[in-house]
Design a protein around this motif. Sequence first.
Motif, mmCIF file in Angstrom:
data_model
loop_
_atom_site.group_PDB
_atom_site.id
_atom_site.type_symbol
_atom_site.label_atom_id
_atom_site.label_comp_id
_atom_site.label_asym_id
_atom_site.label_seq_id
_atom_site.Cartn_x
_atom_site.Cartn_y
_atom_site.Cartn_z
ATOM 1 N N GLY A 21 0.790 -1.217 0.000
ATOM 2 C CA GLY A 21 0.000 0.000 0.000
ATOM 3 C C GLY A 21 0.824 1.269 0.000
ATOM 4 O O GLY A 21 0.423 2.281 -0.592
ATOM 5 N N ARG A 22 1.989 1.239 0.615
ATOM 6 C CA ARG A 22 2.821 2.443 0.668
ATOM 7 C C ARG A 22 3.416 2.801 -0.689
ATOM 8 O O ARG A 22 3.931 3.898 -0.885
ATOM 9 C CB ARG A 22 3.952 2.254 1.683
ATOM 10 N N ARG A 28 1.761 9.754 -7.251
ATOM 11 C CA ARG A 28 2.942 9.020 -7.712
ATOM 12 C C ARG A 28 2.830 7.552 -7.297
ATOM 13 O O ARG A 28 2.098 7.210 -6.365
ATOM 14 C CB ARG A 28 4.212 9.628 -7.119
ATOM 15 N N VAL A 29 3.572 6.701 -8.004
ATOM 16 C CA VAL A 29 3.674 5.293 -7.628
ATOM 17 C C VAL A 29 5.136 4.905 -7.660
ATOM 18 O O VAL A 29 5.937 5.468 -8.416
ATOM 19 C CB VAL A 29 2.856 4.382 -8.574
ATOM 20 N N HIS A 30 5.486 3.945 -6.837
ATOM 21 C CA HIS A 30 6.871 3.505 -6.757
ATOM 22 C C HIS A 30 7.216 2.656 -7.977
ATOM 23 O O HIS A 30 6.382 1.873 -8.459
ATOM 24 C CB HIS A 30 7.088 2.699 -5.471
ATOM 25 N N ALA A 31 8.445 2.775 -8.452
ATOM 26 C CA ALA A 31 8.876 2.002 -9.623
ATOM 27 C C ALA A 31 8.722 0.501 -9.398
ATOM 28 O O ALA A 31 8.545 -0.269 -10.357
ATOM 29 C CB ALA A 31 10.326 2.336 -9.954
ATOM 30 N N GLN A 32 8.743 0.068 -8.147
ATOM 31 C CA GLN A 32 8.649 -1.348 -7.819
ATOM 32 C C GLN A 32 7.352 -1.980 -8.315
ATOM 33 O O GLN A 32 7.316 -3.184 -8.597
ATOM 34 C CB GLN A 32 8.765 -1.506 -6.300
ATOM 35 N N LYS A 441 -4.643 -0.216 -5.580
ATOM 36 C CA LYS A 441 -4.291 -0.202 -4.160
ATOM 37 C C LYS A 441 -5.396 -0.840 -3.327
ATOM 38 O O LYS A 441 -5.110 -1.590 -2.368
ATOM 39 C CB LYS A 441 -4.046 1.238 -3.709
ATOM 40 N N GLU A 442 -6.644 -0.583 -3.657
ATOM 41 C CA GLU A 442 -7.771 -1.167 -2.919
ATOM 42 C C GLU A 442 -7.711 -2.689 -2.967
ATOM 43 O O GLU A 442 -7.839 -3.365 -1.940
ATOM 44 C CB GLU A 442 -9.089 -0.661 -3.508
#
Length: 449
Positions: A21-22, A28-32, A441-442
Amino acid sequence: MQTVTTLRPGVAADTDPSDVGRLVQEDRVHAQVYTDPAIFAMEMERIFERAWIFMAHESQLPRAGDFVTTRIGRQPIIVVRDSKGRINVLYNRCPHRGALLCREPEGNVHHFACPYHGWSFRTTGEITGVPFRSGYPEEFLKNEDLSMARVARVENYRGFIFASIAEHGPTLIEFMGPLKDGLDNLLDRSPTGEIEVSAGVHQYAYKGNWKMQMENGLDEYHPPFSHASTVKPDGQQVQRSYGAKGGFKVLAGSDPNQADARSHYDHGEVHGARYGQAYLTIPDATRRSELEDPAYRAMLIERHGEQKALALIANSNMSNAVFYPSVIMRVTGNMHIRVVRPVSVGLTEVLVWPIRIKGVADNINDGIIRYANVHVSVSSFVQTDDLEVFERVYEGLQAGKPEWVMLARGMGMDWEGPYPDEKVGLATWETGMRAQFRYWKELMTENKP
């Protein structure tokens, strides 16, 4: 047509959902989320096995015994019409020892037979033959369910077949949200109320994450740059739709870096709603110019009456309808169905079926398909640019810094739409992508039922 890629075993989905979730923030979204195999394995279970996934259009199965094979995430599926005309969505697996029953992408059968030990099944999935059955205890044959397994939920909306592995969840109508309007408009523009998916398929794969294609279906920021070779000095792109007098405008001025420069696409809008569903509207009429054909208009007027027909044409402004997470439908202009099939975290397969409008003259359908080819074939002026960019993005994301991918365009400036949780922005804003990641994310963090 053969499958482009071979599936490989996935990484165990043991990542902590609360930790995932983080990785998604509002802007923005993390590249991961694009590069981690464990997250990909979670997506197959938590997203593709909960959402409604597009299976086929019923025109691909006109006769008893007609079938297509597809996937829900990584799970192989057969969609087949049985002898009573019903459409069945079945797991493509023999219940005996687990072999894939059917590898062909489409065809016609009287029954399915397992290549391993010869067990056979009707097109309903019901078992019909067990070779040398005397070797099995009678109690086993009597008590075990030896038929092909059925997917939990199947719904057919005006010929568009969707399925969901989840036993419970929103109805298909609820899931589609505003995209239902686009399908209704597409079908109502047919003199018979029907379309056909009968013109073959384009198939390609790219070395990148599946979400890149789904996001690109909502990205009107990139065309002047990714597709620069197709843009003329006057800011117009090459002709991409049947009946158009020229290309549609992609640049409103000569220098997009000027402080007051604005993309011509921002005459249109991007919408993002609940369940990640999103769509674009078109900035002008050049992508629906087939509707200017006098004979076509006359047929619509004959079917609907002049007032309703003209209103239908005027309201034909939805362009890409993005049914998250599995399909992008172009419902005006070079109309097609684009199915996105994840293979691994860094490999994605895409299949594109052009759409024919039932009841119109052949030259109109031929023109629509010709310009779908210009847009979406692997040798087109446009699609090849996108695939190059997808692979560059995936390769670039291997860099450790910066960690985040930005989705802030239009942030805080978009406005409320009429559907639940719907946000609306200008067409180059990242409003639709933010809707996709809210749903992502949900599903990725909630407790499974």
